[in-house]
Design an enzyme around this catalytic site. Structure first.
Site, PDB file in Angstrom:
ATOM      1  N   LYS A   1       0.837  -1.209   0.000  1.00  0.00           N
ATOM      2  CA  LYS A   1       0.000   0.000   0.000  1.00  0.00           C
ATOM      3  C   LYS A   1       0.872   1.259   0.000  1.00  0.00           C
ATOM      4  CE  LYS A   1      -3.237  -2.803  -0.294  1.00  0.00           C
ATOM      5  NZ  LYS A   1      -4.092  -3.493   0.637  1.00  0.00           N
TER       6      LYS A   1
HETATM    7  C1  LIG Z   1      -5.028  -4.586   0.936  1.00  0.00           C
HETATM    8  C2  LIG Z   1      -6.505  -4.567   0.827  1.00  0.00           C
HETATM    9  C3  LIG Z   1      -7.326  -5.058   1.848  1.00  0.00           C
HETATM   10  C4  LIG Z   1      -6.820  -5.820   3.026  1.00  0.00           C
HETATM   11  O1  LIG Z   1      -5.821  -5.270   3.728  1.00  0.00           O
HETATM   12  P1  LIG Z   1      -4.852  -6.196   4.607  1.00  0.00           P
HETATM   13  O2  LIG Z   1      -4.110  -5.184   5.402  1.00  0.00           O
HETATM   14  O3  LIG Z   1      -4.002  -6.963   3.664  1.00  0.00           O
HETATM   15  O4  LIG Z   1      -5.700  -7.051   5.457  1.00  0.00           O
HETATM   16  C5  LIG Z   1      -8.690  -4.931   1.702  1.00  0.00           C
HETATM   17  N1  LIG Z   1      -9.229  -4.380   0.620  1.00  0.00           N
HETATM   18  C6  LIG Z   1      -8.488  -3.907  -0.386  1.00  0.00           C
HETATM   19  C7  LIG Z   1      -9.160  -3.290  -1.552  1.00  0.00           C
HETATM   20  C8  LIG Z   1      -7.102  -4.008  -0.327  1.00  0.00           C
HETATM   21  O5  LIG Z   1      -6.376  -3.566  -1.350  1.00  0.00           O
END
Ligand SMILES: *Cc1c(COP(=O)(O)O)cnc(C)c1O
Length: 391
Positions: A197
């Site tokens: 992210k």
């Molecule tokens: C990364 C992501 C998640 C989940 O996040 P985690 O921290 O990996 O649990 C949920 N929704 C979207 C759209 C994502 O890109």
């Protein structure tokens, strides 16, 4: 060409952790307190300040963050609601988005995407509302925000809770207001700090809440439902889990937060370069579907193209293999959720959401991360254009 002049392997994303953060982590490790403590509190305070003073709580993933929001809203049989509670979301997202709906004992209801934005089509979302609909989880895919004006109007009209899956939208805005702040997001907003992210805490996430009552519930759900009073008082009122963030992770998150604007500016500039290079006659002739050129709102979490399909076209797997052979990683975000076995077993089938299926079949994530250079972008576009030409 690449064998004569080998270039370093280009990942599709890579976190950028500075030395100050690494030193800060070492300090935490030496401090004697390494799990949830002062760093988590500081991280939450910094996030709360970023989101205009709204309450924020941090967790060990973006996934549990959304599940906890559903629990706070009392949606689903496992959260004080009903097994017939329905939650509307997009079929083109990370599977976490709909898994959390199942996890709380509610029913996911998918509404097809708009093939241009690749986000949920809000007209289709509205058409999917029934008397059992309790909430909507919009997803800002690649950081491109779902239309917040229409979203808020829809939620108000139908009395729905909103849990924004803004996992990919850290730093994205709507009409100049940060996603997560009150002016852009008027209910829950959930973010992820997974390493892919725009900022990371290794693993982690945060939930922006509406008031202190919700924040207190979030703390309970985060750690076994426990409430402490005085020196020795302890009670458990709700069934919580084990979702707390460590101080080590929080310290990484704090170090990253300082760079959020700079990271997103770098991403935006690289995205601009992609558009320039894809706008040449040779590249245009490859018939790639480009993302919306949004330099107003998006944090450019990803740069995704949709490959052309047809009997004379290479498959996506072939394209990815050739890119990999040329030293360039690409990704798939995402296969449509309703076609996974678990979801087919629950009744969904091919043809249910044609836009998500078409985009999900051919979408390809190209490298984009702050430490990339314009020359890397040129290499990606040149390589992809050549591969698609030779099919
Ligand atoms: C990364 C992501 C998640 C989940 O996040 P985690 O921290 O990996 O649990 C949920 N929704 C979207 C759209 C994502 O890109």
């Amino acid at each position: 060409m690449s064998s004569a002049n080998p270039q370093p392997f280009l990942p599709f994303t890579r976190p950028a952790i500075d030395d100050e953060t690494i030193a800060g982590v070492a300090e935490v490790l030496r401090s004697g307190w390494i799990t949830s403590g002062p760093q988590v509190k500081a991280f939450e305070a910094a996030l709360s300040q970023l989101f205009g003073g709204r309450p924020v709580r941090a967790f060990n993933s973006g996934t549990c963050t959304m599940e906890i929001a559903l629990r706070i809203a009392g949606i689903g049989a496992n959260a004080g609601g009903s097994a017939t509670d329905e939650v509307i979301t997009s079929p083109l997202t990370w599977v976490a988005t709909s898994n959390v709906i199942l996890e709380t004992g509610a029913r996911p209801v998918f509404a097809d995407i708009d093939p241009v934005t690749r986000n949920i089509d809000l007209a289709k979302a509205e058409a999917a509302i029934t008397p059992r609909t309790k909430a909507i989880i919009p997803v800002d895919l690649a950081g491109l925000p779902v239309d917040r004006d229409r979203l808020h109007a829809l939620a108000k009209k139908h009395n729905l809770r909103v849990i924004e899956d803004a996992a990919q939208a850290m730093g994205s805005t709507w009409r100049g207001h940060l996603i997560g702040s009150k002016a852009a997001s008027n209910d829950f907003a959930s973010f992820s700090f997974h390493p892919n992210k725009n900022i990371t805490s290794i693993e982690g996430g945060c939930l922006v809440l509406n008031d202190e009552r919700e924040a207190r519930l979030a703390e309970q759900y985060r750690l076994q439902g426990v409430i402490r009073t005085g020196f020795d008082g302890m009670d458990v009122e709700v069934l919580g889990g084990k979702f707390n963030l460590t101080d080590i992770a929080a310290r990484v998150g704090l170090g990253q937060l300082k760079h959020l604007d700079a990271f997103n500016t770098a991403r935006r500039e690289l995205a601009r370069r992609y558009f320039e290079l894809f706008d040449t006659p040779a590249a245009r002739a490859r018939n790639l579907g480009l993302p919306v050129a949004d330099f107003e709102n998006s944090n450019w979490h990803m740069f995704q193209v949709v490959l052309p399909e047809g009997p004379r076209c290479l498959s996506r797997a072939q394209v990815m293999g050739k890119m990999h052979a040329a030293g360039i990683a690409t990704g798939v975000h995402y296969p449509p959720i309703h076609l996974f076995s678990l979801y087919r077993d629950l009744g969904w089938k091919p043809g249910d959401f044609p836009n998500a299926e078409r985009v999900g079949r051919a979408i390809l994530t190209l490298p984009l991360f702050p430490a990339m250079t314009p020359a890397d972008v040129e290499r990606v576009v040149k390589t992809l254009t050549e591969i698609l030409q030779k099919n």
